[in-house]
Enzyme design. Sequence first.
Site, mmCIF file in Angstrom:
data_model
loop_
_atom_site.group_PDB
_atom_site.id
_atom_site.type_symbol
_atom_site.label_atom_id
_atom_site.label_comp_id
_atom_site.label_asym_id
_atom_site.label_seq_id
_atom_site.Cartn_x
_atom_site.Cartn_y
_atom_site.Cartn_z
ATOM 1 C CE1 TYR A 51 -4.286 0.587 -0.355
ATOM 2 C CE2 TYR A 51 -4.438 -1.338 1.065
ATOM 3 C CZ TYR A 51 -5.016 -0.451 0.174
ATOM 4 O OH TYR A 51 -6.321 -0.591 -0.179
ATOM 5 C CD GLU A 53 -4.827 5.117 0.570
ATOM 6 O OE1 GLU A 53 -4.889 5.904 1.529
ATOM 7 O OE2 GLU A 53 -5.710 4.292 0.313
ATOM 8 C CG ASP A 196 -6.987 10.819 -24.386
ATOM 9 O OD1 ASP A 196 -6.003 10.051 -24.527
ATOM 10 O OD2 ASP A 196 -8.076 10.444 -23.921
ATOM 11 C CB THR A 222 -3.989 4.285 -21.901
ATOM 12 O OG1 THR A 222 -3.986 4.413 -23.322
ATOM 13 C CG2 THR A 222 -5.358 4.607 -21.361
ATOM 14 C CE LYS A 225 -6.212 2.698 -25.898
ATOM 15 N NZ LYS A 225 -6.417 3.508 -24.683
ATOM 16 N NE ARG A 231 -6.275 -2.953 -19.990
ATOM 17 C CZ ARG A 231 -6.266 -3.121 -21.311
ATOM 18 N NH1 ARG A 231 -5.491 -4.012 -21.867
ATOM 19 N NH2 ARG A 231 -7.025 -2.379 -22.083
HETATM 20 N N1 DSN Z 1 -11.074 1.542 -25.296
HETATM 21 C C1 DSN Z 1 -10.028 2.335 -25.908
HETATM 22 C C2 DSN Z 1 -9.884 2.073 -27.347
HETATM 23 O O1 DSN Z 1 -10.082 0.938 -27.739
HETATM 24 O O2 DSN Z 1 -9.570 2.952 -28.120
HETATM 25 C C3 DSN Z 1 -10.188 3.741 -25.590
HETATM 26 O O3 DSN Z 1 -10.251 3.879 -24.223
#
Ligand code: DSN
Length: 442
Positions: A51, A53, A196, A222, A225, A231
Amino acid sequence: MIYLSQQDPLIARLIDEEIKRQQEGLMIIPSENHVSKAVLEALGTVLTDKYAEGYPGKRYYAGNAVVDKVENTARDRAKKLFGVPHANVQGYSGSPANLAVYLATCEPHDPIMGLDLLSGGHLTHGWKVSATSLFWKSLPYHMTVDGHEDLNEVREIARREKPKLIWCGGTAIPRAIPFKAFAEIADEVGAYLAADISHIAGLIAGGAHESPVPYVHIVSTTTHKTLRGPRGALVMVTEKGLQKNPELGEKIDRAIFPMLQGGPHMNTIAGIAVMLEEASQPAFKEYTKRVVQNAKILADSLVTHGFKLVSGGTDNHLILMDLTPSGPGRGLFLHLALERAGIYANKNTIPNDPSSPFYPSGLRLGSPAATTRGMGEKEMKQLAEWIKRVSDHIANVRMPADKEARQEVIKKFKQTLEADSFYSDLQNEVRELCLTFPIPGV
Ligand code: DSN
């Protein structure tokens, strides 16, 4: 998985099934990728037990000396890779990370602008079913039919409504995002501009896409990708952001914790740190170049086979097929038929879609995961040929306008998928190719 197989054979078997699915199938969903063995190892460690925090040097629990170093390493690597003075690495995923951007820049019910979901924006850019549209006044802008952000509309809404925050970026944008043009509009009306870059973060890190950093105040992304990590999410503040508001970094940190989240997932943060180091290597630069090349080859091959693409092609890793020439709502059928053959793409709306998000008229494809496996020109051309073959095979299937008839047609379509040997034969071909390109993490 020696221990898992003994202790919990069911979960061990399901994980094995998923490894097999990924290994024998072709992941061309543009937001998916395959992480390295090193990232997987970092994820599966005792860091998950801790933990923490708070932030490094200021925690609410004892025993954080080591994880402080892990988090500081991840923060430093993110700052260096993207050239920003502030990075928060604790976001559980893209949605809470984006929510933190609102909390750091807006009061409840302030006007905000983002790309409409149906045009390729993200849920958290103010789409009507997202909490972001409940708590802020969402004023969406759209894509033109040729697949570019409608900057005239953005300017017109921004001048009229004076939004506090403008989002650029999205989830189904095949072309380069015009960061500079967005910045001119945001600066004119005094709005915060947030990029984003979830889809293109890896391309930006590798130099295969322009960086928004000189133009925007905040960058969110994120990490799983094109960046090819676990993730999670990063929220970064630029020099320009700190000039607009010197407290912006602290505001982002406070928004993530304690406003939105509790303890950070330290094993994920370690995996993110590993990924950031990988993304700073020359090999990653080369990878991102090939991601874009492969997407262009796939796009050109699809056009050669007679398919229509939103914007006519791609500048990045993503292709959006416009299937309306064979009737509205075809995205669902092609998605299901390809899935049956072991090719995983996803149905998606297209700008001005005549159908609905559940039965959209587009198919979204991408090259990041296939490129990670080492696939290139020959495989992209083969993939386009398979898509054409499947599309021709289902040429007569049409999405009825009537809701009940639609359910019946979809049900029957799914039944034919199971029985039809065309798909089993194609799946064998796909499997044969995929087995020669092992997924890297296993
Ligand atoms: N779910 C993502 C995507 O597939 O583009 C976006 O958050």
